[in-house]
Scaffold this active site. Structure first.
Site, mmCIF file in Angstrom:
data_model
loop_
_atom_site.group_PDB
_atom_site.id
_atom_site.type_symbol
_atom_site.label_atom_id
_atom_site.label_comp_id
_atom_site.label_asym_id
_atom_site.label_seq_id
_atom_site.Cartn_x
_atom_site.Cartn_y
_atom_site.Cartn_z
ATOM 1 N N ARG A 1 36.308 6.039 -0.153
ATOM 2 C CA ARG A 1 35.465 7.013 0.185
ATOM 3 C C ARG A 1 34.006 7.211 -0.272
ATOM 4 O O ARG A 1 34.935 7.500 -2.040
ATOM 5 C CB ARG A 1 35.809 7.911 1.260
ATOM 6 N N HIS B 1 27.592 12.024 5.973
ATOM 7 C CA HIS B 1 28.633 11.735 7.204
ATOM 8 C C HIS B 1 28.039 10.662 7.868
ATOM 9 O O HIS B 1 28.601 10.436 9.376
ATOM 10 C CB HIS B 1 27.941 12.698 8.258
ATOM 11 N N ARG C 1 28.271 26.987 4.771
ATOM 12 C CA ARG C 1 27.260 26.317 3.999
ATOM 13 C C ARG C 1 25.501 27.103 4.668
ATOM 14 O O ARG C 1 26.118 27.020 5.656
ATOM 15 C CB ARG C 1 26.677 25.227 3.752
ATOM 16 N N GLU D 1 37.019 8.249 10.633
ATOM 17 C CA GLU D 1 35.800 7.311 9.335
ATOM 18 C C GLU D 1 37.164 6.023 8.181
ATOM 19 O O GLU D 1 35.609 5.890 8.466
ATOM 20 C CB GLU D 1 35.843 9.087 8.221
#
Ligand code: ADP
Length: 408
Positions: free
Chosen positions: A95, A184, A245, A388
């Site tokens: 990744r 993402h 965030r 993922e």
């Protein structure tokens, strides 16, 4: 083909080993945390262990290379291992968070690919350096195994200029490549494809908004199978309100606070990325479950945090319906998207004017993959658990098979 998926953070290494020939079975998985400390924590389980059994132990892993070495040692362990005495991994998929403008798909790792990953250190200083260390670690420990980089940004490289250029002087884009990239991507791609399959529809004819709601959160407009817009930007800070965030806000807040509170760039960065969002608004936690718990006992700030979080998602779904000229499917994924009945209901209820009708019983159902809208709802709303790692493994297999064909 056996594919190992590696996801390296600054002090962690997660891995998952798939057998792609046997229905993508997971053969082994684990994580090493606190890499770089005197003792690192290793959690591991494999298909050769009992169902709920997990090995947890301290290991020595002063850097990512030692961590990969510890993983390979475990994989040939006589009891818990997968291989007899030799690591028979056919490919490693990494990744990699930022691929800049160079990568619109996954890539076989070469010297040149590594250079580009390095070039992106400046715009992804927290993510790309550890991803890069993971690649070098695997090259050192598994020198003859092909390695593939799967980029979080790649799926969004189909966005048009009108979606990705900011309202800054254009020279700054040319000079520094400042633009929206989005993240993402592996998850948005996976759940949009899986969602279309689940609904037995042709993704090439669909207008989907995917909402990946975890600690980090983002939405994407996926039209005809292609990402045309997404909420995260140059960095993962833009867009939805997240665990810690801010998401979108007036950029003038940054200069105002830097002057007022005499903050430097690093302190500002820390405030925006680590102290804001659900955590900053609620004053309780970045974890939605804890914020919900506090709200249920009457904590107003916790309730605000949930309201603001959901309102922002609703606005993005509405704006992406406009961007795509319509909407037929909304997909929820990520820890919050997959599990929070309340968030899904709260996000979707204001969208009744678009023809969305949530079925409360379906929304509450324990099924992992499910439709949560009523049979008569004009827009289908579904939950699709993200995967993922599997997507990275599938892309790795594809890239390696293609490159083998090329040299045949
Ligand atoms: P990450 O982005 O770190 O991978 P996850 O996708 O695991 O994060 O999501 C973590 C978030 O999911 C946390 O805010 C957590 O509170 C939330 N979450 C997990 N389970 C539930 C649940 N049952 N109800 C509400 N929120 C949940």
């Amino acid at each position: 083909m056996k594919v190992m998926v590696i996801n390296c953070g600054s002090s962690s290494l997660k891995f998952k080993l798939f057998d792609m020939e046997k229905s993508n079975t997971v053969l082994a998985e684990g994580v090493i945390e606190e890499i770089g400390k005197e003792k690192s924590k290793f959690k591991y389980k494999s298909k050769n262990m009992k169902k709920d059994e997990e090995i947890v132990k301290d290991v020595e892993a002063k850097d990512h290379t030692r961590a990969v070495e510890q993983v390979t040692k475990m994989l040939i362990d006589p009891k818990a291992g997968i291989f007899k005495d030799k690591i028979e991994v056919d490919a490693v998929g990494h990744r990699v968070v930022h691929g800049g403008e160079k990568f619109s798909k996954s890539a076989l790792i070469t010297k040149g690919v590594k250079e580009v990953i390095k070039d992106c250190f400046e715009i992804a200083p927290l993510h790309n350096p550890p991803n890069y260390s993971g690649i070098e670690a695997c090259e050192a420990i598994l020198p003859n195994v092909p390695q593939v980089a799967v980029f979080d940004t790649a799926f969004h490289q189909t966005m048009s200029k009108q979606a990705y250029i900011y309202g800054l002087p254009y020279e700054l884009y040319e000079r520094y490549h400042i633009r929206k990239y989005g993240f993402h991507g592996t998850s948005h791609e996976y759940v949009s494809q899986r969602g279309a399959e689940f609904l037995k529809k042709d993704i090439k004819k669909m207008k989907i908004v995917t909402c990946h709601l975890g600690n980090g959160a983002s939405a994407a407009a996926v039209k005809n199978g292609i990402s045309i817009d997404t909420s995260m930007g140059l960095t993962p800070l833009e867009g939805l309100v997240m665990g810690t965030r801010t998401g979108d806000m007036d950029p003038a807040v940054v200069t105002f606070l830097m002057r007022k509170e005499h903050m430097n760039a690093d302190e500002m960065d820390n405030l925006l990325n680590k102290k804001s969002g659900l955590k900053g608004i609620s004053g309780i936690s970045n974890d939605l479950r804890e914020v919900m718990q506090a709200a249920s006992t009457g904590n107003n700030r916790a309730q605000f945090a949930i309201d603001i979080f959901c309102y922002r998602i609703t606005k993005y779904i509405g704006s992406y319906a406009a961007a795509m000229g319509g909407l037929d499917t909304v997909i929820f994924t990520g820890g919050i998207g997959e599990n929070s009945v309340e968030v899904r209901a709260k996000v979707l209820e204001p969208l009744a004017f678009l023809g969305i009708k949530v079925d409360p019983a379906r929304n509450k159902s324990k099924e992992k993959e499910k439709v949560i809208s009523t049979a008569g709802s004009k827009i289908k709303c579904i939950v699709v658990p993200t995967n993922e790692e599997l997507m990275i493994a599938m892309k790795t297999k594809y890239v390696v098979s293609e490159s083998n064909n090329m040299y045949r």
